[in-house]
Design an enzyme around this catalytic site. Structure first.
Site, short mmCIF file in Angstrom:
data_model
loop_
_atom_site.label_atom_id
_atom_site.label_comp_id
_atom_site.label_asym_id
_atom_site.label_seq_id
_atom_site.Cartn_x
_atom_site.Cartn_y
_atom_site.Cartn_z
N HIS A 147 -4.90 2.48 5.22
CA HIS A 147 -3.77 3.40 5.30
C HIS A 147 -3.89 4.37 4.12
CE1 HIS A 147 0.53 3.71 7.02
NE2 HIS A 147 0.24 4.83 6.38
N VAL A 148 -4.43 5.55 4.41
CA VAL A 148 -4.74 6.50 3.32
C VAL A 148 -3.46 6.90 2.59
CG1 VAL A 148 -6.87 7.44 4.28
CG2 VAL A 148 -4.66 8.48 4.89
N HIS A 149 -3.59 7.15 1.32
CA HIS A 149 -2.44 7.55 0.51
C HIS A 149 -2.89 8.32 -0.72
CE1 HIS A 149 -3.79 3.48 -0.53
NE2 HIS A 149 -3.47 3.77 -1.77
N LEU A 150 -2.03 9.21 -1.14
CA LEU A 150 -2.29 10.05 -2.31
C LEU A 150 -1.49 9.50 -3.49
CD1 LEU A 150 -3.21 12.67 -3.77
CD2 LEU A 150 -1.29 13.84 -2.66
#
Ligand SMILES: [Zn+2]
Length: 160
Positions: free
Chosen positions: A118-121
């Protein structure tokens, strides 16, 4: 060049992420804001506090969609993540007066990602001198109450 932040308690996070059932981002997206430390919700993405922060006020911006590669975020998601990150910096400036920020994507376990599906910045506030991590270490064992307090302050300071 400043030294990279060294955060030994992140190891605990990475180990915990391996053992956890379900995705922390999806659980947060579906859960209660206060319990899951969600600071702000947009239409396609949301902002939450990191329970195992690099520094006090360490925020993460994630799309609601699970399992999307960084390069496969659609235009609306990418734009909103950018805008939410900018608002996160504003809210942090209002509440914590950091001297600078690190913004970054950790793609893959080898790059330090605790959650790889789950990509996140990351938006990490920085203060002059924090690379000796004494001010950071003060937060090593972040009390849940301290995180709840920080969440509330940031949510209240969120720009319109
Ligand atoms: Zn997820």
């Amino acid at each position: 060049m400043t030294k990279p932040l060294w955060a030994p308690w992140r190891l605990e996070y990475i180990q915990a992420a391996d053992e956890q059932e379900g995705c922390v981002f999806c659980l947060a997206a579906e859960g209660d804001d206060e319990e899951k430390l969600v600071v702000h919700r947009g239409r396609h993405a949301f902002v939450l506090l990191n329970k195992f922060p690099y520094s006090s006020g360490h925020l993460m911006v994630a799309p609601f969609r699970h399992g999307v590669e960084f390069g496969d975020l659609d235009d609306e998601e990418a734009l909103e993540i950018h805008r939410l990150a900018a608002q996160a910096l504003d809210a942090l400036r209002r509440t914590a007066e950091p001297h600078g920020f690190n913004l970054g994507w950790n793609i893959g376990r080898a790059a330090g990602a605790g959650v790889i599906d789950h990509v996140h910045l990351h938006a990490v506030p920085r203060w002059g001198g924090d690379t000796n991590f004494m001010p950071v270490l003060a937060d090593v064992k972040v009390l849940p109450e301290a995180l709840e307090d920080t969440r509330r302050k940031l949510a209240e300071a969120w720009p319109p």
